[in-house]
Design a protein around this motif. Structure first.
Motif, PDB file in Angstrom:
ATOM      1  N   MET A 191       6.296  14.137  18.649  1.00 46.86           N
ATOM      2  CA  MET A 191       6.885  12.812  18.273  1.00 46.86           C
ATOM      3  C   MET A 191       7.556  13.211  17.000  1.00 46.86           C
ATOM      4  O   MET A 191       7.121  13.699  15.974  1.00 46.86           O
ATOM      5  N   PRO A 192       8.892  12.472  16.862  1.00 50.56           N
ATOM      6  CA  PRO A 192       9.566  12.270  15.472  1.00 50.56           C
ATOM      7  C   PRO A 192       8.749  11.995  14.369  1.00 50.56           C
ATOM      8  O   PRO A 192       7.911  11.103  14.506  1.00 50.56           O
ATOM      9  N   ALA A 193       9.002  12.735  13.137  1.00 49.95           N
ATOM     10  CA  ALA A 193       8.277  12.145  12.081  1.00 49.95           C
ATOM     11  C   ALA A 193       8.241  10.704  11.527  1.00 49.95           C
ATOM     12  O   ALA A 193       7.271  10.201  11.448  1.00 49.95           O
ATOM     13  N   ALA A 194       9.242   9.837  11.676  1.00 52.70           N
ATOM     14  CA  ALA A 194       9.358   8.448  11.490  1.00 52.70           C
ATOM     15  C   ALA A 194       8.456   7.899  12.583  1.00 52.70           C
ATOM     16  O   ALA A 194       7.814   6.779  12.026  1.00 52.70           O
ATOM     17  N   GLN A 195       8.534   8.056  13.848  1.00 50.59           N
ATOM     18  CA  GLN A 195       7.796   7.542  14.803  1.00 50.59           C
ATOM     19  C   GLN A 195       6.243   7.759  14.567  1.00 50.59           C
ATOM     20  O   GLN A 195       5.385   6.801  14.671  1.00 50.59           O
ATOM     21  N   TYR A 196       5.959   9.017  14.263  1.00 52.93           N
ATOM     22  CA  TYR A 196       4.747   9.331  14.193  1.00 52.93           C
ATOM     23  C   TYR A 196       3.994   8.594  12.750  1.00 52.93           C
ATOM     24  O   TYR A 196       2.900   8.070  12.807  1.00 52.93           O
ATOM     25  N   ALA A 197       4.818   8.369  11.886  1.00 51.68           N
ATOM     26  CA  ALA A 197       4.728   7.557  10.478  1.00 51.68           C
ATOM     27  C   ALA A 197       4.140   6.213  10.845  1.00 51.68           C
ATOM     28  O   ALA A 197       3.174   5.806  10.208  1.00 51.68           O
ATOM     29  N   THR A 198       5.149   5.577  11.835  1.00 55.77           N
ATOM     30  CA  THR A 198       4.611   4.234  11.959  1.00 55.77           C
ATOM     31  C   THR A 198       3.953   4.055  12.880  1.00 55.77           C
ATOM     32  O   THR A 198       2.903   2.909  12.884  1.00 55.77           O
ATOM     33  N   ALA A 199       3.053   5.181  13.669  1.00 55.27           N
ATOM     34  CA  ALA A 199       1.916   4.982  14.711  1.00 55.27           C
ATOM     35  C   ALA A 199       0.670   5.187  14.018  1.00 55.27           C
ATOM     36  O   ALA A 199      -0.353   4.835  14.633  1.00 55.27           O
ATOM     37  N   ARG A 200       0.718   5.736  12.711  1.00 53.60           N
ATOM     38  CA  ARG A 200      -0.566   5.680  12.272  1.00 53.60           C
ATOM     39  C   ARG A 200      -1.121   4.555  11.719  1.00 53.60           C
ATOM     40  O   ARG A 200      -0.544   3.426  11.491  1.00 53.60           O
ATOM     41  N   HIS A 201      -2.379   4.504  11.689  1.00 54.76           N
ATOM     42  CA  HIS A 201      -3.243   3.204  11.131  1.00 54.76           C
ATOM     43  C   HIS A 201      -3.145   2.921   9.874  1.00 54.76           C
ATOM     44  O   HIS A 201      -2.984   3.902   8.828  1.00 54.76           O
ATOM     45  N   ALA A 202      -2.726   1.577   9.499  1.00 49.14           N
ATOM     46  CA  ALA A 202      -2.524   1.030   8.300  1.00 49.14           C
ATOM     47  C   ALA A 202      -3.752   0.141   7.946  1.00 49.14           C
ATOM     48  O   ALA A 202      -4.237  -0.538   8.755  1.00 49.14           O
ATOM     49  N   ALA A 203      -4.180   0.274   6.622  1.00 51.39           N
ATOM     50  CA  ALA A 203      -5.152  -0.372   6.130  1.00 51.39           C
ATOM     51  C   ALA A 203      -5.090  -0.710   4.661  1.00 51.39           C
ATOM     52  O   ALA A 203      -4.560   0.216   4.075  1.00 51.39           O
ATOM     53  N   TRP A 204      -5.584  -1.760   3.996  1.00 52.45           N
ATOM     54  CA  TRP A 204      -5.644  -1.905   2.503  1.00 52.45           C
ATOM     55  C   TRP A 204      -6.724  -0.869   2.247  1.00 52.45           C
ATOM     56  O   TRP A 204      -7.823  -0.600   2.763  1.00 52.45           O
ATOM     57  N   LEU A 205      -6.810  -0.653   0.945  1.00 50.86           N
ATOM     58  CA  LEU A 205      -7.477   0.137   0.004  1.00 50.86           C
ATOM     59  C   LEU A 205      -8.246  -0.706  -0.989  1.00 50.86           C
ATOM     60  O   LEU A 205      -7.460  -1.108  -1.691  1.00 50.86           O
ATOM     61  N   GLY A 206      -9.422  -0.591  -1.168  1.00 50.99           N
ATOM     62  CA  GLY A 206     -10.454  -1.242  -2.413  1.00 50.99           C
ATOM     63  C   GLY A 206     -11.452  -0.458  -2.983  1.00 50.99           C
ATOM     64  O   GLY A 206     -11.507   0.556  -2.424  1.00 50.99           O
ATOM     65  N   ALA A 207     -11.611  -0.905  -4.079  1.00 50.57           N
ATOM     66  CA  ALA A 207     -12.703   0.089  -5.016  1.00 50.57           C
ATOM     67  C   ALA A 207     -13.371  -0.850  -5.872  1.00 50.57           C
ATOM     68  O   ALA A 207     -12.997  -1.938  -6.356  1.00 50.57           O
ATOM     69  N   ALA A 208     -14.773  -0.678  -5.921  1.00 53.66           N
ATOM     70  CA  ALA A 208     -15.643  -1.562  -6.474  1.00 53.66           C
ATOM     71  C   ALA A 208     -16.721  -0.545  -6.944  1.00 53.66           C
ATOM     72  O   ALA A 208     -16.918   0.664  -6.776  1.00 53.66           O
ATOM     73  N   ALA A 209     -17.677  -1.225  -8.051  1.00 48.26           N
ATOM     74  CA  ALA A 209     -18.564  -0.429  -8.716  1.00 48.26           C
ATOM     75  C   ALA A 209     -19.836  -1.219  -8.844  1.00 48.26           C
ATOM     76  O   ALA A 209     -19.841  -2.326  -8.960  1.00 48.26           O
ATOM     77  N   ILE A 210     -21.061  -0.521  -8.634  1.00 47.49           N
ATOM     78  CA  ILE A 210     -22.318  -1.160  -8.629  1.00 47.49           C
ATOM     79  C   ILE A 210     -22.584  -0.723 -10.243  1.00 47.49           C
ATOM     80  O   ILE A 210     -22.726   0.344 -10.647  1.00 47.49           O
ATOM     81  N   ILE A 211     -22.681  -1.681 -11.154  1.00 51.94           N
ATOM     82  CA  ILE A 211     -23.287  -1.481 -12.554  1.00 51.94           C
ATOM     83  C   ILE A 211     -24.192  -2.236 -13.003  1.00 51.94           C
ATOM     84  O   ILE A 211     -24.555  -3.519 -12.443  1.00 51.94           O
ATOM     85  N   THR A 212     -25.446  -1.992 -13.840  1.00 46.55           N
ATOM     86  CA  THR A 212     -26.710  -2.707 -13.731  1.00 46.55           C
ATOM     87  C   THR A 212     -27.040  -2.785 -15.124  1.00 46.55           C
ATOM     88  O   THR A 212     -26.391  -1.797 -15.906  1.00 46.55           O
ATOM     89  N   ASP A 213     -27.904  -3.542 -15.516  1.00 49.09           N
ATOM     90  CA  ASP A 213     -28.374  -3.576 -16.910  1.00 49.09           C
ATOM     91  C   ASP A 213     -29.811  -2.737 -16.769  1.00 49.09           C
ATOM     92  O   ASP A 213     -30.048  -2.145 -15.809  1.00 49.09           O
TER      93      ASP A 213
END
Length: 362
Positions: A1-23
């Motif tokens: 598969m050509p590199a450009a075609q391979y790149a568009t075939a990859r799964h795309a998703a958002w990334l998020g990050a959060a933290a558990i902070i307590t008292d």
């Protein structure tokens, strides 16, 4: 598969990050965003920007949102969010999201007082018991928060979740919906001497040790989750001594046979409100050896069986929500168990459930 075609075939998703902070008593920090139409709250964190690692994102967001520079340790949870989940804002074109939840640790009182919010983005913050926190979060966000926090409390592996649900084996704290509860007497000092004659002993609870140095907790299920407790309970007229109360309650709640109970100290309850307003009284704290654990049974006082858990004393103190005084009391119990019975100090163990059929203790 050509590199450009391979790149568009990859799964795309958002990334998020959060933290558990307590008292210090185990309440979870939530922030209230100004931009959510439904008024729900969030864990501190945000969107991973191009070229960022989620860990860097989380540290940056905590600084921007809270004005704090906090180290982050373990990855408590990794969550995969499908693009068609009902918790999405209506009309949001989301390809799905992978969210990392880090351990942001415990804030000292001076750190909590130093929190400064960007008012255009956040209108408030609060430290909340987990049972209250889930009421302010979207349902899936609540499930993620609970799984991540319980991974920290229970010293289990990173929780892997899909749309708020565990995709691997469900740990004991999640299986029994265990929550940390803020307790009004958490900061009351433990008096080491004898209970004064003028004070009736209304309660006897104990750090009940099994041979490997862990202790037994019981968790009473309810409509809002299960609350962990040390074995023990209210002294009744039929009990000859508080130690007799402890043995009876431990047998009824957790099917424990105890030996060698020793008094660690007592906590002053100035009102006795929970006992009908009886006035000043003592709540006794003990340590004891567990010599046998029988099959699970119905507790006669509640009409249902309690969950029975094994935890290190430090984990038990955190689950009880007793803050630094609870941690000191746990260490006192550990020192007592080592000196009197030669028991080891349990460390780095995962919280686990006692089997229904009981356990054979060596």
């Amino acid at each position: 598969m050509p590199a450009a075609q391979y790149a568009t075939a990859r799964h795309a998703a958002w990334l998020g990050a959060a933290a558990i902070i307590t008292d210090e008593v185990g309440r979870v920090l939530l922030v209230h965003p100004t931009y959510r139409q439904d008024g729900t709250w969030l864990l501190p964190g945000g969107v991973v920007e191009a070229g960022e690692h989620p860990h860097g994102t989380c540290r940056r967001e905590i600084t921007e949102e809270l004005g704090l520079d906090l180290p982050l340790s373990a990855v408590l949870a990794v969550h995969s969010f499908s693009p068609c989940h009902p918790d999405l804002e209506p009309g949001t074109a989301c390809p799905g999201e992978v969210r990392f939840v880090f351990d942001g640790g415990t804030l000292r009182p001076d750190q909590a007082e130093a929190i400064r919010l960007p008012r255009e983005e956040l209108s408030g913050y609060a430290f909340l018991e987990t049972r209250d926190a889930v009421q302010r979060l979207r349902p899936m966000d609540g499930q993620i928060m609970l799984a991540a926090y319980r991974a920290r409390l229970g010293n289990t592996a990173t929780a892997h979740l899909a749309d708020g649900r565990h995709i691997l084996a469900v740990p004991a704290l999640d299986r029994h919906d265990v929550h940390v509860r803020y307790r009004p007497l958490w900061d009351s000092p433990l008096h080491r001497g004898p209970v004064p004659d003028r004070l009736p002993v209304q309660q006897a609870w104990a750090w009940c040790f099994v041979p490997d140095g862990r202790v037994v907790l019981v968790a009473d299920p309810g409509p809002r989750g299960a609350l962990p407790m040390l074995p023990g309970g209210t002294v009744e007229d039929t009990d000859a001594t508080p130690e007799g109360t402890l043995r009876r309650e431990a047998a009824e709640e957790a099917q424990l046979t105890l030996a060698d109970p020793v008094r660690l100290g007592w906590v002053l309850d100035e009102t006795g409100e929970v006992y009908g307003g009886v006035g000043p009284n003592a709540r006794l704290r003990l340590a004891a050896r567990v010599t046998a654990i029988g099959p699970a049974a119905v507790d006669p006082a509640t009409g249902h069986p309690f969950a029975r858990l094994l935890a290190t004393p430090a984990q038990a103190a955190a689950l009880l929500g007793w803050g630094p005084p609870g941690a000191r009391q746990a260490q006192l119990a550990v020192d007592t168990a080592r000196e009197r019975w030669g028991l080891p100090a349990a460390q780095s163990a995962a919280v686990e459930e006692i089997p229904e059929e009981g356990m054979r203790l060596s």
